[in-house]
Motif scaffolding. Sequence first.
Motif, short mmCIF file in Angstrom:
data_model
loop_
_atom_site.label_atom_id
_atom_site.label_comp_id
_atom_site.label_asym_id
_atom_site.label_seq_id
_atom_site.Cartn_x
_atom_site.Cartn_y
_atom_site.Cartn_z
N GLN A 18 135.92 23.39 29.67
CA GLN A 18 135.38 24.46 28.82
C GLN A 18 135.09 25.72 29.63
N ASN A 19 135.56 25.72 30.89
CA ASN A 19 135.34 26.88 31.76
C ASN A 19 133.87 27.27 31.88
N LEU A 20 133.04 26.23 32.08
CA LEU A 20 131.61 26.47 32.26
C LEU A 20 131.28 26.39 33.74
N GLU A 88 129.11 20.88 45.21
CA GLU A 88 129.65 22.19 44.76
C GLU A 88 128.58 23.26 44.98
N ARG A 89 129.00 24.50 45.03
CA ARG A 89 128.04 25.61 45.09
C ARG A 89 127.14 25.55 43.87
N HIS A 90 125.85 25.88 44.02
CA HIS A 90 124.88 25.92 42.91
C HIS A 90 124.97 27.30 42.26
N TYR A 91 125.27 27.37 40.94
CA TYR A 91 125.43 28.66 40.25
C TYR A 91 124.15 29.16 39.61
N GLY A 92 123.00 28.50 39.94
CA GLY A 92 121.71 29.01 39.46
C GLY A 92 121.65 29.12 37.95
N GLY A 96 126.20 26.12 33.21
CA GLY A 96 126.42 25.83 31.80
C GLY A 96 126.94 27.02 30.98
N PHE A 97 127.02 28.21 31.63
CA PHE A 97 127.51 29.41 30.92
C PHE A 97 129.04 29.45 30.97
N ASN A 98 129.67 30.00 29.91
CA ASN A 98 131.10 30.28 29.98
C ASN A 98 131.26 31.78 30.25
N LYS A 99 132.52 32.21 30.26
CA LYS A 99 132.84 33.60 30.63
C LYS A 99 132.13 34.58 29.70
N LEU A 100 132.24 34.30 28.37
CA LEU A 100 131.67 35.22 27.38
C LEU A 100 130.16 35.31 27.53
N GLN A 110 128.34 43.30 36.46
CA GLN A 110 127.59 42.38 37.34
C GLN A 110 128.47 41.17 37.67
N VAL A 111 129.22 40.69 36.66
CA VAL A 111 130.13 39.56 36.89
C VAL A 111 131.13 39.91 37.99
N GLN A 112 131.69 41.10 37.91
CA GLN A 112 132.67 41.50 38.93
C GLN A 112 132.03 41.56 40.32
N ILE A 113 130.80 42.03 40.38
CA ILE A 113 130.11 42.10 41.68
C ILE A 113 129.94 40.69 42.23
N TRP A 114 129.39 39.79 41.39
CA TRP A 114 129.16 38.41 41.84
C TRP A 114 130.47 37.77 42.27
N ARG A 115 131.52 38.04 41.47
CA ARG A 115 132.80 37.35 41.66
C ARG A 115 133.39 37.66 43.04
N ARG A 116 133.16 38.87 43.50
CA ARG A 116 133.77 39.31 44.76
C ARG A 116 132.81 39.15 45.94
N PRO A 121 123.64 35.85 45.63
CA PRO A 121 123.54 34.67 44.77
C PRO A 121 123.31 35.07 43.32
N PRO A 122 123.71 34.21 42.36
CA PRO A 122 123.33 34.44 40.96
C PRO A 122 121.81 34.27 40.84
N PRO A 123 121.19 34.66 39.71
CA PRO A 123 119.75 34.46 39.54
C PRO A 123 119.41 32.96 39.65
C1 LIG Z 1 138.58 31.66 35.00
C2 LIG Z 1 137.28 31.86 34.27
O1 LIG Z 1 137.18 31.88 33.05
O2 LIG Z 1 136.22 32.04 35.10
C3 LIG Z 1 135.00 32.19 34.51
C4 LIG Z 1 134.24 31.08 34.08
C5 LIG Z 1 132.96 31.24 33.62
C6 LIG Z 1 132.39 32.52 33.59
C7 LIG Z 1 133.12 33.62 34.02
C8 LIG Z 1 134.45 33.46 34.43
S1 LIG Z 1 135.40 34.83 34.89
O3 LIG Z 1 136.61 34.87 34.12
O4 LIG Z 1 134.57 36.02 34.83
N1 LIG Z 1 135.84 34.58 36.42
C9 LIG Z 1 134.94 34.32 37.42
C10 LIG Z 1 133.60 34.68 37.34
C11 LIG Z 1 132.77 34.37 38.40
C12 LIG Z 1 133.25 33.72 39.54
C13 LIG Z 1 134.59 33.37 39.62
O5 LIG Z 1 135.08 32.73 40.72
C14 LIG Z 1 135.42 33.66 38.56
O6 LIG Z 1 136.74 33.28 38.59
C15 LIG Z 1 132.36 33.39 40.62
O7 LIG Z 1 132.80 32.82 41.65
C16 LIG Z 1 130.96 33.69 40.50
C17 LIG Z 1 130.09 33.32 41.54
C18 LIG Z 1 128.72 33.59 41.43
C19 LIG Z 1 128.23 34.24 40.30
C20 LIG Z 1 129.10 34.62 39.25
C21 LIG Z 1 130.48 34.34 39.37
C22 LIG Z 1 131.37 34.72 38.29
O8 LIG Z 1 130.94 35.31 37.25
#
Ligand SMILES: CC(=O)Oc1ccccc1S(=O)(=O)Nc1cc2c(c(O)c1O)C(=O)c1ccccc1C2=O
Length: 235
Positions: A18-20, A88-92, A96-100, A110-116, A121-123
């Motif tokens: 479920q991409n959580l 696994e890394r702890h996502y704080g 349990g959250f999905n992308k949306l 903020q998602v882009q900042i965390w992602r890169r 760390p997340p909250p």
């Molecule tokens: C492929 C996908 O859907 O990834 C998900 C899954 C759940 C939420 C957000 C997304 S996303 O599409 O924004 N991509 C996405 C988003 C994230 C990450 C990541 O590796 C990633 O691929 C992180 O490592 C990450 C690490 C720490 C905090 C936030 C993120 C984060 O927000």
Amino acid sequence: RQYRVVMVRHGESEWNLQNLFCGWYDAKLSDIGREEAYASAKMLQEAGLEFDVCHTSLLSRANDTLDVILREIGQPNLPVYKSWRLNERHYGALTGFNKLQTAQKYGAEQVQIWRRSYDIPPPPIEEDHKYYSAIVNNPKFALELSKDQIPRTESLKTTLQRVIPYWEDVIAPQIRQGKRVLIVTHGTSLRGLVKHVQEMSDEVIVKLNLPNAIPFYYDLDENLQAIDPLRFLAD
Ligand SMILES: CC(=O)Oc1ccccc1S(=O)(=O)Nc1cc2c(c(O)c1O)C(=O)c1ccccc1C2=O
């Protein structure tokens, strides 16, 4: 070559499906994940690989993947080391959250900042979080950690800072003793090991996404540094 070490990321979990963000939540393998674990065992068997010892995390999705592999390669009684350090890394608070939901709650920027980011760390997960209790009260973690020792969130940096000492203190000595080691764990903890043996930059490691249940291996020199980049067992 001096030594070889084999690594496998666990099969798909019900939360991967479920991409959580899963992290320290103990999600089970999905049906597909069990199939993937079985297939990875066949790849190991095809390659004629055998082991003297194996290492995994305290999370079921990795433990169950390992159990399937050991049974299918005919080494069900291999010594198994389990440690929180391979979790696994702890996502704080993102657990349990999905992308949306993530973008809705924190915003796409903020998602882009965390992602890169490497060291943001997340909250932290708080007591009112839906999965706080399931994580903090997990009896498997109590084997090694008191409740206040359980992280509430982790950056990529702090994750690697607890994974690498496990490699140096537990796995590396076994490899130097000539033991054939199998490691079955998680995407981010494996990134830590890959970065350590293959000398990868922070930028490259942040982008590395390892596929579920495709074994890969390194041939290591006398300093336990990779002689060649990681190689997947072709299935
Ligand atoms: C492929 C996908 O859907 O990834 C998900 C899954 C759940 C939420 C957000 C997304 S996303 O599409 O924004 N991509 C996405 C988003 C994230 C990450 C990541 O590796 C990633 O691929 C992180 O490592 C990450 C690490 C720490 C905090 C936030 C993120 C984060 O927000």
